[in-house]
Design an enzyme around this catalytic site. Sequence first.
Site, PDB file in Angstrom:
ATOM      1  N   ARG A  55       0.825  -1.200   0.000  1.00 25.27           N
ATOM      2  CA  ARG A  55       0.000   0.000   0.000  1.00 25.27           C
ATOM      3  C   ARG A  55       0.867   1.260   0.000  1.00 25.27           C
ATOM      4  NH1 ARG A  55      -1.981   0.993   4.241  1.00 25.27           N
ATOM      5  NH2 ARG A  55      -1.160  -0.632   5.594  1.00 25.27           N
ATOM      6  N   LYS A 195      -8.832  -2.134   0.444  1.00 27.44           N
ATOM      7  CA  LYS A 195      -8.707  -1.232   1.584  1.00 27.44           C
ATOM      8  C   LYS A 195      -9.465   0.069   1.365  1.00 27.44           C
ATOM      9  CE  LYS A 195      -6.408  -3.868   4.332  1.00 27.44           C
ATOM     10  NZ  LYS A 195      -7.160  -4.522   5.434  1.00 27.44           N
ATOM     11  N   HIS A 214     -10.812  -3.948  11.978  1.00 30.26           N
ATOM     12  CA  HIS A 214      -9.749  -4.569  11.184  1.00 30.26           C
ATOM     13  C   HIS A 214      -9.346  -5.862  11.895  1.00 30.26           C
ATOM     14  CE1 HIS A 214      -5.473  -4.380   9.322  1.00 30.26           C
ATOM     15  NE2 HIS A 214      -6.314  -4.942   8.492  1.00 30.26           N
ATOM     16  N   SER A 232      -1.435  -5.918   9.085  1.00 26.12           N
ATOM     17  CA  SER A 232      -0.982  -6.907   8.118  1.00 26.12           C
ATOM     18  C   SER A 232       0.278  -7.609   8.597  1.00 26.12           C
ATOM     19  CB  SER A 232      -0.697  -6.215   6.778  1.00 26.12           C
ATOM     20  OG  SER A 232      -0.176  -7.117   5.841  1.00 26.12           O
ATOM     21  N   LYS A 236      -3.554 -12.569  11.365  1.00 25.29           N
ATOM     22  CA  LYS A 236      -5.020 -12.640  11.348  1.00 25.29           C
ATOM     23  C   LYS A 236      -5.515 -13.778  10.465  1.00 25.29           C
ATOM     24  CE  LYS A 236      -6.127  -8.583   9.870  1.00 25.29           C
ATOM     25  NZ  LYS A 236      -4.752  -8.237   9.437  1.00 25.29           N
ATOM     26  N   THR A 237      -5.012 -13.817   9.231  1.00 29.75           N
ATOM     27  CA  THR A 237      -5.483 -14.834   8.286  1.00 29.75           C
ATOM     28  C   THR A 237      -5.041 -16.224   8.715  1.00 29.75           C
ATOM     29  OG1 THR A 237      -5.460 -13.235   6.473  1.00 29.75           O
ATOM     30  CG2 THR A 237      -5.455 -15.567   5.875  1.00 29.75           C
ATOM     31  N   ASP A 251     -10.207 -10.605   7.562  1.00 33.56           N
ATOM     32  CA  ASP A 251      -9.564  -9.288   7.624  1.00 33.56           C
ATOM     33  C   ASP A 251     -10.479  -8.129   8.022  1.00 33.56           C
ATOM     34  OD1 ASP A 251      -7.156  -7.730   7.229  1.00 33.56           O
ATOM     35  OD2 ASP A 251      -8.063  -6.937   5.409  1.00 33.56           O
ATOM     36  N   ARG A 315       1.340 -12.257  -1.905  1.00 32.10           N
ATOM     37  CA  ARG A 315      -0.055 -12.362  -1.473  1.00 32.10           C
ATOM     38  C   ARG A 315      -0.845 -13.323  -2.345  1.00 32.10           C
ATOM     39  NH1 ARG A 315      -2.075  -9.548   3.184  1.00 32.10           N
ATOM     40  NH2 ARG A 315      -0.555  -7.932   3.655  1.00 32.10           N
TER      41      ARG A 315
END
Length: 523
Positions: A55, A195, A214, A232, A236-237, A251, A315
Site C-alpha cells: 500500500r 482497503k 480490522h 498486516s 489474522k489470516t 480481515d 499475497r
Amino acid sequence: MFIQSDEISEHVVYPGIPRRNLDFAELLEYAIKGNEGRLASNGAFCAVTAPRTGRSPNDKFVVKSSATEDKVDWSKNQAIDQETFNRLFDRFADYVHERECFMFNGYAGADPKHQLGVRVITEFAWHNMFIRQMLIRLDKADLKHHRPEFRVICMPGLKCDPSRDGTRSDAVIALDFQRRIALIGGTRYAGEMKKSVFTVMNYLLPLQGVLTMHCSANISAEDRVALFFGLSGTGKTTLSAHPGSRLIGDDEHAWGDNGVFNIEGGCYAKTIGLTEEREPDIYRAIRFGAVLENVMLEDDRDPMYDDTTITENTRVAYPLEHIPNAVHPSMAGHPKTIIFLTADATGVLPPVSRLDHNQAMYHFLSGYTSKLAGTETGITEPKSVFSECFGAPFLPLAPSVYAEMLGEKMLKHGSKCYLVNTGWNGGAYGTGQRISLKHTRAIVDAILTGKLDDAEAEQDPAFGLSVPRNVEGVPSEVLQPRNTWSDKEAYDRAAKELAAAFRQNFSRFSHVSKEIKQAEPKG
C-alpha cells in the site's frame, strides 16, 4: 469501452457500453491475452505489481467538504479539496473512455441490513478477478436488483503529476464520501481496492451505530465466536483459518446488534514461507479462482513461496468458498473472545497476556505492532509503530469513536480479551527469533477453549500484564520473554524503552478515563 463482469439492469449507466456477463474463466482469458500475468501450475493466476508491492499510505487522500469536515479525523487523514478531486475525476473519466475496461458489481457487508452496493471499474482484467473474489458476489437474479452506492475506479496506467494534480507522487488513492467515488491511479497493487472499500465502510457504518473492525473472525468447536485484531502480517489470516474452527472472515468485519458479519467475500493472505504442513487451509485454497501477487514461479510454473525476489509481501486472494469450513453467509453471534495480535519487533512483550477491561481499551487505542517488510511502500524490515485500533490507515473517524463502541459491546456481551505477540523473543529483530507458529497456535487454542480465562498467572513487571504460568504445548520459559534473552540487562533496557514509548504515544489521548490511563506500562 467497458466489459462488464456481471449483468446490470440499469438502462443508462455508460451509453454505448456492451453488457456482457464475464465469469472468472473469461476474465482469465482476457488477462492472459493481455500479458497481465501467468497461470501457475496449481491453477492460480499470478500477477506482478512492482514497483509498488504494498500500500501507498502517503498517496491516500480524503475529500474535505461540508459533509466530512466535522466527521473525519484530519490529524490522521490527508485532505484534498473538492475542486482538486473533481479535476482528478475528469482525468480518470477521459482515461477510462479511451480504453477497454472491466466492471464488477457486488456488495460489501454480509448482513443484508448493512450492505453497500459497490461498482468497481478496472483497467486490468486481473484486477477485476481480484476484486470479484474479495467482495461479495451475487447471482444473476440478485444482480438485476443491484444498485451501486459507491464506485471504485482503478486505473494503474494513469500516472499523476503532483504539480498539476495536487498529489504527492505519480500514484493516488482519493476518496470522496459525498460523491461516493474512490479513484486509484499509478499503482498495480490490488490491495488498494479492498482497503479503499474498507475505509468507506469504516466511515459509513459507525455513523449507523455499527462498529467496523480490522480483524479476522471464526467460530471455535465450542461455538465461541472470536475476533483477531491486528495489522498486516501479524497472523489474522493464518490464525483464523484453523482446521478446528469455522471461518467467518480473515480481515474486515463489523459488529452490529445481531452480532458480527464479514465485510468481504474472500481472503487476502500473505504467502511468504507458505507450506501445506504449516498452513494447510491457505495452501489448499490456492487453486483455480485464486489470484497470486508477486510470487515467483519456477520454469514448471510451480509457485516459489520462499522467494523474496520481488517482495516479502507476496499475497494471494481467494474466495471464502475455497476454505472448506467457512461460514455461509459469513455472519455469527456476539464474540466471547477478543485477541489483539501484535508482532513485537523488540522481543519484549509476552507471547500471551490476559487483559482486564481497562487494559483492553488501553491496548486497543495504542494498537502497538510492527509493520512488516513489504506491507507498505518503503518498509524493508520490521518497524515498530502505534496504529490506533489496530487499523489506523483505514479509519476516517477519530479512534475514540471505534474504541468507545468496542468497549460498550465488550461490557454488554462479556467478551474476554487477550494480547498475543506473534513477533520475536530471545532478542529483538535481527538477534532473536520469530515466535514459533506452533506455539502461537497452542496459545490461541487454549484461549478459544477458555482454558486461560481463569488460569494461574503472574504479572509482567514492566507492563503490568497478566501472563499465564502454563499453556499446554508451550515451554513455560517462552511465556516470560526475559527468560528467553541471554542478555538479561539488554532485555531490561529494551523493556523500559518500549514502556516509555507506550506512555509517550498514549499521552495524545488526554480525554480517556483515569482507569484506562492507569493501565499504561509502569516499567
